[in-house]
Design a protein around this motif. Structure first.
Motif, PDB file in Angstrom:
ATOM      1  N   THR A   3       0.855  -1.184   0.000  1.00  0.00           N
ATOM      2  CA  THR A   3       0.000   0.000   0.000  1.00  0.00           C
ATOM      3  C   THR A   3       0.889   1.232   0.000  1.00  0.00           C
ATOM      4  O   THR A   3       2.013   1.209   0.495  1.00  0.00           O
ATOM      5  CB  THR A   3      -0.907   0.042   1.246  1.00  0.00           C
ATOM      6  OG1 THR A   3      -0.088   0.027   2.409  1.00  0.00           O
ATOM      7  CG2 THR A   3      -1.863  -1.132   1.264  1.00  0.00           C
ATOM      8  N   GLU A   4       0.384   2.282  -0.555  1.00  0.00           N
ATOM      9  CA  GLU A   4       1.109   3.546  -0.581  1.00  0.00           C
ATOM     10  C   GLU A   4       1.148   4.107   0.835  1.00  0.00           C
ATOM     11  O   GLU A   4       0.159   4.025   1.562  1.00  0.00           O
ATOM     12  CB  GLU A   4       0.401   4.537  -1.511  1.00  0.00           C
ATOM     13  CG  GLU A   4       0.410   4.131  -2.967  1.00  0.00           C
ATOM     14  CD  GLU A   4       1.788   4.221  -3.576  1.00  0.00           C
ATOM     15  OE1 GLU A   4       2.555   5.138  -3.225  1.00  0.00           O
ATOM     16  OE2 GLU A   4       2.109   3.358  -4.395  1.00  0.00           O
ATOM     17  N   PRO A   5       2.261   4.703   1.239  1.00  0.00           N
ATOM     18  CA  PRO A   5       2.300   5.318   2.569  1.00  0.00           C
ATOM     19  C   PRO A   5       1.355   6.513   2.635  1.00  0.00           C
ATOM     20  O   PRO A   5       1.140   7.199   1.632  1.00  0.00           O
ATOM     21  CB  PRO A   5       3.747   5.762   2.726  1.00  0.00           C
ATOM     22  CG  PRO A   5       4.299   5.809   1.352  1.00  0.00           C
ATOM     23  CD  PRO A   5       3.511   4.842   0.522  1.00  0.00           C
ATOM     24  N   ARG A   6       0.772   6.711   3.798  1.00  0.00           N
ATOM     25  CA  ARG A   6      -0.159   7.822   3.959  1.00  0.00           C
ATOM     26  C   ARG A   6       0.567   9.162   3.936  1.00  0.00           C
ATOM     27  O   ARG A   6       0.060  10.147   3.412  1.00  0.00           O
ATOM     28  CB  ARG A   6      -0.929   7.661   5.266  1.00  0.00           C
ATOM     29  CG  ARG A   6      -1.938   8.767   5.471  1.00  0.00           C
ATOM     30  CD  ARG A   6      -2.911   8.451   6.544  1.00  0.00           C
ATOM     31  NE  ARG A   6      -3.655   9.639   6.893  1.00  0.00           N
ATOM     32  CZ  ARG A   6      -4.545   9.684   7.851  1.00  0.00           C
ATOM     33  NH1 ARG A   6      -4.810   8.612   8.552  1.00  0.00           N
ATOM     34  NH2 ARG A   6      -5.183  10.789   8.112  1.00  0.00           N
ATOM     35  N   LEU A   7       1.764   9.211   4.490  1.00  0.00           N
ATOM     36  CA  LEU A   7       2.537  10.451   4.503  1.00  0.00           C
ATOM     37  C   LEU A   7       3.520  10.472   3.353  1.00  0.00           C
ATOM     38  O   LEU A   7       4.064   9.437   2.979  1.00  0.00           O
ATOM     39  CB  LEU A   7       3.290  10.588   5.831  1.00  0.00           C
ATOM     40  CG  LEU A   7       2.431  10.645   7.083  1.00  0.00           C
ATOM     41  CD1 LEU A   7       3.314  10.780   8.311  1.00  0.00           C
ATOM     42  CD2 LEU A   7       1.414  11.763   7.022  1.00  0.00           C
ATOM     43  N   MET A   8       3.737  11.656   2.795  1.00  0.00           N
ATOM     44  CA  MET A   8       4.653  11.777   1.662  1.00  0.00           C
ATOM     45  C   MET A   8       5.350  13.114   1.700  1.00  0.00           C
ATOM     46  O   MET A   8       4.824  14.085   2.237  1.00  0.00           O
ATOM     47  CB  MET A   8       3.892  11.580   0.354  1.00  0.00           C
ATOM     48  CG  MET A   8       2.779  12.572   0.109  1.00  0.00           C
ATOM     49  SD  MET A   8       1.818  12.214  -1.363  1.00  0.00           S
ATOM     50  CE  MET A   8       0.425  11.389  -0.638  1.00  0.00           C
ATOM     51  N   GLY A   9       6.548  13.144   1.120  1.00  0.00           N
ATOM     52  CA  GLY A   9       7.305  14.381   0.996  1.00  0.00           C
ATOM     53  C   GLY A   9       6.749  15.247  -0.122  1.00  0.00           C
ATOM     54  O   GLY A   9       5.856  14.848  -0.868  1.00  0.00           O
ATOM     55  N   ARG A  10       7.307  16.449  -0.259  1.00  0.00           N
ATOM     56  CA  ARG A  10       6.826  17.415  -1.257  1.00  0.00           C
ATOM     57  C   ARG A  10       6.861  16.849  -2.681  1.00  0.00           C
ATOM     58  O   ARG A  10       5.912  16.991  -3.443  1.00  0.00           O
ATOM     59  CB  ARG A  10       7.671  18.694  -1.184  1.00  0.00           C
ATOM     60  CG  ARG A  10       7.223  19.775  -2.161  1.00  0.00           C
ATOM     61  CD  ARG A  10       8.076  21.031  -2.031  1.00  0.00           C
ATOM     62  NE  ARG A  10       8.155  21.511  -0.683  1.00  0.00           N
ATOM     63  CZ  ARG A  10       7.268  22.349  -0.122  1.00  0.00           C
ATOM     64  NH1 ARG A  10       6.264  22.796  -0.821  1.00  0.00           N
ATOM     65  NH2 ARG A  10       7.420  22.742   1.122  1.00  0.00           N
ATOM     66  N   LYS A  11       7.956  16.181  -3.040  1.00  0.00           N
ATOM     67  CA  LYS A  11       8.090  15.646  -4.399  1.00  0.00           C
ATOM     68  C   LYS A  11       6.988  14.618  -4.677  1.00  0.00           C
ATOM     69  O   LYS A  11       6.330  14.671  -5.720  1.00  0.00           O
ATOM     70  CB  LYS A  11       9.468  15.001  -4.561  1.00  0.00           C
ATOM     71  CG  LYS A  11       9.717  14.442  -5.936  1.00  0.00           C
ATOM     72  CD  LYS A  11      11.123  13.868  -6.039  1.00  0.00           C
ATOM     73  CE  LYS A  11      11.383  13.303  -7.416  1.00  0.00           C
ATOM     74  NZ  LYS A  11      12.752  12.778  -7.530  1.00  0.00           N
ATOM     75  N   ASP A  12       6.787  13.698  -3.740  1.00  0.00           N
ATOM     76  CA  ASP A  12       5.749  12.679  -3.928  1.00  0.00           C
ATOM     77  C   ASP A  12       4.351  13.285  -3.879  1.00  0.00           C
ATOM     78  O   ASP A  12       3.453  12.862  -4.613  1.00  0.00           O
ATOM     79  CB  ASP A  12       5.883  11.577  -2.880  1.00  0.00           C
ATOM     80  CG  ASP A  12       7.109  10.716  -3.102  1.00  0.00           C
ATOM     81  OD1 ASP A  12       7.588  10.628  -4.252  1.00  0.00           O
ATOM     82  OD2 ASP A  12       7.609  10.132  -2.115  1.00  0.00           O
ATOM     83  N   ALA A  13       4.154  14.283  -3.022  1.00  0.00           N
ATOM     84  CA  ALA A  13       2.849  14.938  -2.931  1.00  0.00           C
ATOM     85  C   ALA A  13       2.512  15.646  -4.243  1.00  0.00           C
ATOM     86  O   ALA A  13       1.382  15.568  -4.736  1.00  0.00           O
ATOM     87  CB  ALA A  13       2.830  15.921  -1.767  1.00  0.00           C
ATOM     88  N   ALA A  14       3.509  16.317  -4.810  1.00  0.00           N
ATOM     89  CA  ALA A  14       3.291  16.988  -6.097  1.00  0.00           C
ATOM     90  C   ALA A  14       2.971  15.962  -7.184  1.00  0.00           C
ATOM     91  O   ALA A  14       2.035  16.157  -7.972  1.00  0.00           O
ATOM     92  CB  ALA A  14       4.517  17.809  -6.479  1.00  0.00           C
TER      93      ALA A  14
END
Length: 77
Positions: A3-14
């Motif tokens: 599963t994809e992690p619930r939290l993500m850094g800026r690059k992944d969030a973008a």
């Protein structure tokens, strides 16, 4: 099952939003996207989903007081 992690850094969030990092940063600074979790450099996937729902008109509360809506959208700017 992965599963994809619930939290993500800026690059992944973008990337999750399908936009450039610079655009994501602009959206955060203009409150189109939530800020990172305090004390971290991570964004909550659910918070991003909620903001995307809001700006795309999904789940809009038609009974919301116009003043409350303005405060929610503009904050203490």
């Amino acid at each position: 099952m992965t599963t994809e992690p619930r939290l993500m850094g800026r690059k992944d969030a973008a990337a999750y939003c399908g936009i450039a990092e610079s655009t994501f940063s602009l959206w955060v600074s203009t409150h189109k996207m939530p800020t990172c979790i305090p004390g971290t450099r991570k964004w909550d996937r659910r918070a991003i989903d909620a903001k995307l729902d809001e700006i795309s008109g999904i789940g809009v509360n038609d009974n919301e007081d116009p003043y409350d809506k303005w405060i929610r959208e503009n904050g203490d700017n």
